[in-house]
Write a protein that holds these residues in place. Structure first.
Motif, mmCIF file in Angstrom:
data_model
loop_
_atom_site.group_PDB
_atom_site.id
_atom_site.type_symbol
_atom_site.label_atom_id
_atom_site.label_comp_id
_atom_site.label_asym_id
_atom_site.label_seq_id
_atom_site.Cartn_x
_atom_site.Cartn_y
_atom_site.Cartn_z
ATOM 1 N N THR A 35 0.823 -1.219 0.000
ATOM 2 C CA THR A 35 0.000 0.000 0.000
ATOM 3 C C THR A 35 0.853 1.263 0.000
ATOM 4 O O THR A 35 0.317 2.366 -0.067
ATOM 5 N N GLY A 36 2.169 1.099 0.073
ATOM 6 C CA GLY A 36 3.054 2.256 0.077
ATOM 7 C C GLY A 36 3.144 2.951 1.417
ATOM 8 O O GLY A 36 3.728 4.031 1.520
ATOM 9 N N ARG A 37 2.588 2.355 2.450
ATOM 10 C CA ARG A 37 2.677 2.954 3.790
ATOM 11 C C ARG A 37 4.079 2.842 4.360
ATOM 12 O O ARG A 37 4.454 3.596 5.241
ATOM 13 N N ALA A 38 4.817 1.868 3.853
ATOM 14 C CA ALA A 38 6.221 1.694 4.250
ATOM 15 C C ALA A 38 6.994 1.199 3.037
ATOM 16 O O ALA A 38 6.429 0.535 2.165
ATOM 17 N N THR A 39 8.253 1.548 2.989
ATOM 18 C CA THR A 39 9.138 1.071 1.926
ATOM 19 C C THR A 39 10.077 0.038 2.527
ATOM 20 O O THR A 39 10.733 0.317 3.536
ATOM 21 N N PRO A 40 10.132 -1.141 1.926
ATOM 22 C CA PRO A 40 11.015 -2.153 2.494
ATOM 23 C C PRO A 40 12.473 -1.747 2.352
ATOM 24 O O PRO A 40 12.861 -1.177 1.329
ATOM 25 N N PRO A 41 13.290 -2.040 3.365
ATOM 26 C CA PRO A 41 14.715 -1.748 3.240
ATOM 27 C C PRO A 41 15.339 -2.656 2.168
ATOM 28 O O PRO A 41 14.756 -3.680 1.806
ATOM 29 N N PRO A 42 16.509 -2.273 1.672
ATOM 30 C CA PRO A 42 17.128 -3.032 0.577
ATOM 31 C C PRO A 42 17.242 -4.533 0.822
ATOM 32 O O PRO A 42 16.978 -5.321 -0.088
ATOM 33 N N HIS A 43 17.603 -4.946 2.033
ATOM 34 C CA HIS A 43 17.741 -6.389 2.263
ATOM 35 C C HIS A 43 16.400 -7.103 2.168
ATOM 36 O O HIS A 43 16.315 -8.245 1.727
ATOM 37 N N VAL A 44 15.319 -6.424 2.536
ATOM 38 C CA VAL A 44 13.985 -7.016 2.434
ATOM 39 C C VAL A 44 13.548 -7.073 0.972
ATOM 40 O O VAL A 44 12.924 -8.044 0.546
ATOM 41 N N VAL A 45 13.905 -6.058 0.197
ATOM 42 C CA VAL A 45 13.603 -6.103 -1.239
ATOM 43 C C VAL A 45 14.263 -7.338 -1.855
ATOM 44 O O VAL A 45 13.656 -8.050 -2.654
ATOM 45 N N GLY A 46 15.488 -7.616 -1.461
ATOM 46 C CA GLY A 46 16.175 -8.807 -1.953
ATOM 47 C C GLY A 46 15.453 -10.084 -1.564
ATOM 48 O O GLY A 46 15.301 -10.995 -2.389
ATOM 49 N N LEU A 47 14.993 -10.161 -0.330
ATOM 50 C CA LEU A 47 14.240 -11.335 0.126
ATOM 51 C C LEU A 47 12.923 -11.478 -0.632
ATOM 52 O O LEU A 47 12.529 -12.589 -1.019
ATOM 53 N N LEU A 48 12.239 -10.360 -0.844
ATOM 54 C CA LEU A 48 10.986 -10.388 -1.605
ATOM 55 C C LEU A 48 11.226 -10.896 -3.022
ATOM 56 O O LEU A 48 10.490 -11.749 -3.520
ATOM 57 N N ALA A 49 12.261 -10.373 -3.652
ATOM 58 C CA ALA A 49 12.573 -10.779 -5.025
ATOM 59 C C ALA A 49 12.858 -12.281 -5.089
ATOM 60 O O ALA A 49 12.343 -12.975 -5.972
ATOM 61 N N LEU A 50 13.654 -12.784 -4.156
ATOM 62 C CA LEU A 50 13.959 -14.219 -4.138
ATOM 63 C C LEU A 50 12.697 -15.048 -3.925
ATOM 64 O O LEU A 50 12.484 -16.057 -4.607
ATOM 65 N N ALA A 51 11.864 -14.633 -2.997
ATOM 66 C CA ALA A 51 10.646 -15.387 -2.695
ATOM 67 C C ALA A 51 9.665 -15.380 -3.862
ATOM 68 O O ALA A 51 8.892 -16.329 -4.033
ATOM 69 N N LEU A 52 9.706 -14.314 -4.654
ATOM 70 C CA LEU A 52 8.765 -14.180 -5.773
ATOM 71 C C LEU A 52 9.345 -14.636 -7.108
ATOM 72 O O LEU A 52 8.647 -14.658 -8.119
ATOM 73 N N GLY A 53 10.628 -14.957 -7.117
ATOM 74 C CA GLY A 53 11.250 -15.404 -8.361
ATOM 75 C C GLY A 53 11.415 -14.306 -9.389
ATOM 76 O O GLY A 53 11.308 -14.547 -10.594
ATOM 77 N N VAL A 54 11.648 -13.084 -8.920
ATOM 78 C CA VAL A 54 11.870 -11.951 -9.823
ATOM 79 C C VAL A 54 13.186 -11.280 -9.449
ATOM 80 O O VAL A 54 13.739 -11.542 -8.383
#
Length: 94
Positions: free
Chosen positions: A39-58
């Motif tokens: 929802t854009g209420r928070a921006t994930p920190p860079p390490h979380v973006v990396g985890l999200l990308a890995l979990a989503l296969g992107v």
């Protein structure tokens, strides 16, 4: 500078068939954390973006909006279709 794109996170999650709580569990966060990122209420920190990308296969870059000031994107936008039929050479018979 690239900007995190919440809609891209949501789209990637939906394509993978995951709920917010399921994605959260995969990266060690809560479903509520995923909700705040989507929802854009928070921006994930860079390490979380990396985890999200890995979990989503992107790729991590897939979770960011393109930078309109990127010179490569500007150059691509300036390319016009070119029809070069005049320069086409007929194949010769062997």
């Amino acid at each position: 500078m690239p900007t995190f794109a919440p809609a891209r996170l949501t789209a990637a999650r939906i394509v993978r068939g995951l709920t917010q709580p399921e994605l959260g569990k995969r990266i060690g966060k809560t479903g509520n954390a995923i909700f705040t990122y989507e929802t854009g209420r928070a921006t994930p920190p860079p390490h979380v973006v990396g985890l999200l990308a890995l979990a989503l296969g992107v790729g991590a870059a897939d979770l960011f909006a393109p930078d309109p000031d990127d010179p490569v994107l500007q150059a691509l936008a300036d390319i016009r279709p070119c029809v070069c039929m005049e320069a086409a050479v007929e194949p010769t018979a062997a």
